[in-house]
Design a protein around this motif. Sequence first.
Motif, PDB file in Angstrom:
ATOM      1  N   PHE A 190       0.748  -1.270  -0.042  1.00 26.58           N
ATOM      2  CA  PHE A 190       0.011  -0.087   0.071  1.00 26.58           C
ATOM      3  C   PHE A 190       0.839   1.308   0.101  1.00 26.58           C
ATOM      4  CE2 PHE A 190      -2.564  -3.362   0.845  1.00 26.58           C
ATOM      5  CZ  PHE A 190      -3.918  -3.063   0.144  1.00 26.58           C
ATOM      6  N   SER A 191       2.197   1.227   0.482  1.00 23.50           N
ATOM      7  CA  SER A 191       2.914   2.490   0.362  1.00 23.50           C
ATOM      8  C   SER A 191       3.187   2.621  -1.352  1.00 23.50           C
ATOM      9  CB  SER A 191       4.324   2.148   0.888  1.00 23.50           C
ATOM     10  OG  SER A 191       5.041   1.125   0.363  1.00 23.50           O
ATOM     11  N   GLU A 192       3.026   1.593  -2.127  1.00 26.30           N
ATOM     12  CA  GLU A 192       3.171   1.959  -3.694  1.00 26.30           C
ATOM     13  C   GLU A 192       1.796   2.437  -3.971  1.00 26.30           C
ATOM     14  OE1 GLU A 192       6.206   1.873  -5.129  1.00 26.30           O
ATOM     15  OE2 GLU A 192       7.166  -0.144  -4.385  1.00 26.30           O
ATOM     16  N   VAL A 193       0.779   1.844  -3.470  1.00 29.75           N
ATOM     17  CA  VAL A 193      -0.427   2.502  -3.910  1.00 29.75           C
ATOM     18  C   VAL A 193      -0.421   3.979  -3.868  1.00 29.75           C
ATOM     19  CG1 VAL A 193      -3.044   2.294  -3.601  1.00 29.75           C
ATOM     20  CG2 VAL A 193      -1.752   0.302  -3.578  1.00 29.75           C
ATOM     21  N   VAL A 194      -0.082   4.341  -2.530  1.00 30.28           N
ATOM     22  CA  VAL A 194       0.003   5.869  -2.110  1.00 30.28           C
ATOM     23  C   VAL A 194       0.945   6.330  -3.058  1.00 30.28           C
ATOM     24  CG1 VAL A 194       0.863   7.436  -0.230  1.00 30.28           C
ATOM     25  CG2 VAL A 194      -0.547   5.244   0.396  1.00 30.28           C
ATOM     26  N   LYS A 195       1.969   5.883  -3.432  1.00 31.08           N
ATOM     27  CA  LYS A 195       3.066   6.546  -4.362  1.00 31.08           C
ATOM     28  C   LYS A 195       2.353   6.887  -5.602  1.00 31.08           C
ATOM     29  CE  LYS A 195       5.309   4.176  -6.801  1.00 31.08           C
ATOM     30  NZ  LYS A 195       6.076   3.036  -7.602  1.00 31.08           N
ATOM     31  N   VAL A 196       1.830   5.837  -6.248  1.00 30.49           N
ATOM     32  CA  VAL A 196       1.309   6.152  -7.610  1.00 30.49           C
ATOM     33  C   VAL A 196      -0.030   7.020  -7.699  1.00 30.49           C
ATOM     34  CG1 VAL A 196      -0.325   4.160  -7.713  1.00 30.49           C
ATOM     35  CG2 VAL A 196       0.958   4.779  -9.760  1.00 30.49           C
ATOM     36  N   ALA A 197      -0.662   7.076  -6.435  1.00 30.94           N
ATOM     37  CA  ALA A 197      -1.882   7.827  -6.381  1.00 30.94           C
ATOM     38  C   ALA A 197      -1.321   9.090  -6.339  1.00 30.94           C
ATOM     39  CB  ALA A 197      -2.690   7.631  -4.897  1.00 30.94           C
ATOM     40  N   LEU A 198      -0.326   9.617  -5.558  1.00 31.81           N
ATOM     41  CA  LEU A 198       0.270  10.943  -5.384  1.00 31.81           C
ATOM     42  C   LEU A 198       0.801  11.533  -6.796  1.00 31.81           C
ATOM     43  CD1 LEU A 198       2.199  10.550  -2.115  1.00 31.81           C
ATOM     44  CD2 LEU A 198       0.037  11.537  -2.310  1.00 31.81           C
ATOM     45  N   LEU A 199       1.286  10.507  -7.510  1.00 37.11           N
ATOM     46  CA  LEU A 199       1.708  10.831  -8.721  1.00 37.11           C
ATOM     47  C   LEU A 199       0.878  11.113  -9.717  1.00 37.11           C
ATOM     48  CD1 LEU A 199       4.692   8.443  -9.079  1.00 37.11           C
ATOM     49  CD2 LEU A 199       4.923  10.789  -8.778  1.00 37.11           C
ATOM     50  N   LYS A 200      -0.234  10.490  -9.949  1.00 38.96           N
ATOM     51  CA  LYS A 200      -1.101  10.188 -11.049  1.00 38.96           C
ATOM     52  C   LYS A 200      -2.669  10.292 -10.726  1.00 38.96           C
ATOM     53  CE  LYS A 200       1.755   7.230 -13.787  1.00 38.96           C
ATOM     54  NZ  LYS A 200       1.959   8.273 -14.896  1.00 38.96           N
ATOM     55  N   ASP A 201      -3.183  10.269  -9.346  1.00 36.77           N
ATOM     56  CA  ASP A 201      -4.611  10.156  -9.460  1.00 36.77           C
ATOM     57  C   ASP A 201      -4.822  10.580  -8.037  1.00 36.77           C
ATOM     58  OD1 ASP A 201      -7.102   9.203  -9.004  1.00 36.77           O
ATOM     59  OD2 ASP A 201      -6.871   7.267 -10.011  1.00 36.77           O
ATOM     60  N   ALA A 202      -5.272  11.876  -7.773  1.00 37.03           N
ATOM     61  CA  ALA A 202      -5.728  12.350  -6.496  1.00 37.03           C
ATOM     62  C   ALA A 202      -6.817  11.623  -5.940  1.00 37.03           C
ATOM     63  CB  ALA A 202      -5.867  14.031  -6.677  1.00 37.03           C
ATOM     64  N   ARG A 203      -7.721  11.310  -6.966  1.00 39.54           N
ATOM     65  CA  ARG A 203      -9.013  10.695  -6.402  1.00 39.54           C
ATOM     66  C   ARG A 203      -8.590   9.374  -5.633  1.00 39.54           C
ATOM     67  NH1 ARG A 203     -13.783   9.350 -10.114  1.00 39.54           N
ATOM     68  NH2 ARG A 203     -13.978   7.645  -8.817  1.00 39.54           N
ATOM     69  N   LEU A 204      -7.825   8.554  -6.319  1.00 39.36           N
ATOM     70  CA  LEU A 204      -7.252   7.302  -5.662  1.00 39.36           C
ATOM     71  C   LEU A 204      -6.736   7.530  -4.422  1.00 39.36           C
ATOM     72  CD1 LEU A 204      -6.597   4.288  -5.719  1.00 39.36           C
ATOM     73  CD2 LEU A 204      -4.728   4.756  -6.908  1.00 39.36           C
ATOM     74  N   PHE A 205      -6.000   8.666  -4.359  1.00 39.71           N
ATOM     75  CA  PHE A 205      -5.307   8.965  -2.927  1.00 39.71           C
ATOM     76  C   PHE A 205      -6.461   9.211  -1.758  1.00 39.71           C
ATOM     77  CE2 PHE A 205      -4.101  11.757   0.404  1.00 39.71           C
ATOM     78  CZ  PHE A 205      -3.307  10.975   0.914  1.00 39.71           C
ATOM     79  N   MET A 206      -7.445  10.095  -2.270  1.00 37.68           N
ATOM     80  CA  MET A 206      -8.545  10.234  -1.257  1.00 37.68           C
ATOM     81  C   MET A 206      -9.253   8.909  -0.936  1.00 37.68           C
ATOM     82  SD  MET A 206      -8.008  13.207  -1.160  1.00 37.68           S
ATOM     83  CE  MET A 206      -9.185  14.050  -0.081  1.00 37.68           C
ATOM     84  N   GLU A 207      -9.418   8.121  -1.835  1.00 38.21           N
ATOM     85  CA  GLU A 207     -10.035   6.706  -1.419  1.00 38.21           C
ATOM     86  C   GLU A 207      -9.001   5.939  -0.737  1.00 38.21           C
ATOM     87  OE1 GLU A 207     -11.121   4.669  -5.061  1.00 38.21           O
ATOM     88  OE2 GLU A 207     -12.393   6.432  -5.518  1.00 38.21           O
TER      89      GLU A 207
END
Length: 381
Positions: A190-207
């Motif tokens: 999930f640290s990689e999920v956070v990483k890719v969200a921060l780079l590419k998808d603000a909505r994914l980060f919120m989720e």
Amino acid sequence: VSVEFVHRLRFTRGALETQNPLLAETIAAGGPGPGRLMAFVDSGVAAEWPDLAARLEAYAAAHEGSIDLACAAIEVPGGERAKNDHSIFESAAAEIDRARICRQSYVLVIGGGAVLDAIGFAAATVHRGVRLIRMPTTTLAQADGGLGVKNGVNAFGKKNLLGTFAVPWAVINDGAFLETLSDRDFRCGFSEVVKVALLKDARLFMEMASRARRVAARDASAAASLLRRSAELHFDHIVSGGDPFELRASRPLDFGHWSAHKLEQMSDFEIRHGEAVAIGVALDVVHSALLGWLAWPAAESILSCLEHLGFRLWCEELLETSTLLEGLQEFREHLGGELTITLLRGIGEPRDVHELDGALVRSAVERLSQRAGAGPAAAAG
Ligand SMILES: NC(=O)c1ccc[n+]([C@@H]2O[C@H](COP(=O)([O-])OP(=O)(O)OC[C@H]3O[C@@H](n4cnc5c(N)ncnc54)[C@H](O)[C@@H]3O)[C@@H](O)[C@H]2O)c1
Ligand SMILES: [Zn+2]
């Protein structure tokens, strides 16, 4: 020279259940007649799934028109040892040769990112490359590490120093494997999920942020769509990002990784990749905020999200900041060309820089130390 590749990513559950056609179809796509196949299995997976080798045999028998199983599945020690102990990929290469796997045959590897990397390196080099089917079994490998076109082993004290770019025949993400992960390894992806969200998808980060505590409590339904979205973002980046073999100096998916790789090494791999990425992301998030780029409330929401996932955003290795900073140079050498580090202007707004101010890195370390309550010694460092 221009070469075309097909990169296949599939999602399923119970890939080795005989009625699941996916694996057989994946092999049948390679040409007429049964494809010769051998399999390597991560020892950590084999321990939790003791009948995996038998399942594979039953699967091959049920799909004999597509699969010609060369030998029984071979166990490989799991974890970073698979990449540190070179006898492991060497004996895998010998086994691939012994099983008479040719460039039109298949090596199936079932395991965590470390085993995928080591066996992938063997598969990419025997006969200069045989077909590789990856079945990643950790959250990290399913969300990130198992989806790319790289393999490799650690050498001469450096992560991934020896390795190749090789597009796998297919990647099959089977969600069932994640159920047997330890809490520690489940968290890691999930640290990689956070990483890719921060780079590419603000909505994914919120989720991700809103579900972080549920994920930490192993709520599979909260986790699944986050992992899948991360996998898709990662995969799209490789397929459509225009630089799958990283010929340019910029490597945006490596946000937070210049320090992560160094911390892994400094800890003698006691710190897992996913844990190091959480710390590395935290460090570069604070750095981005100290630069006045990322707003502090946004930075705070990222740090809290990582903490709610259960990551400790601190390790003693951070105190050796000068050694840590050597990681910058190693990162540059690994990529070639000018140093290029990704920082954040906002969530979903990456920005490349070509130098990092060591004093700001030290301030960021200090902030993390205070936050983690790492004590006066840490603060003094
Ligand atoms: N090639 C790439 O592009 C790339 C990208 C990111 C990371 N990586 C690499 O991936 C590695 C980290 O991989 P990881 O985080 O998957 O961890 P890992 O491979 O180190 O596995 C962690 C532990 O989990 C065990 N395990 C794996 N699957 C299991 C399951 N389903 N049930 C129970 N136990 C299981 C393993 O045996 C091991 O002990 C690092 O070496 C990193 O450098 C590679
Ligand atoms: Zn990573």
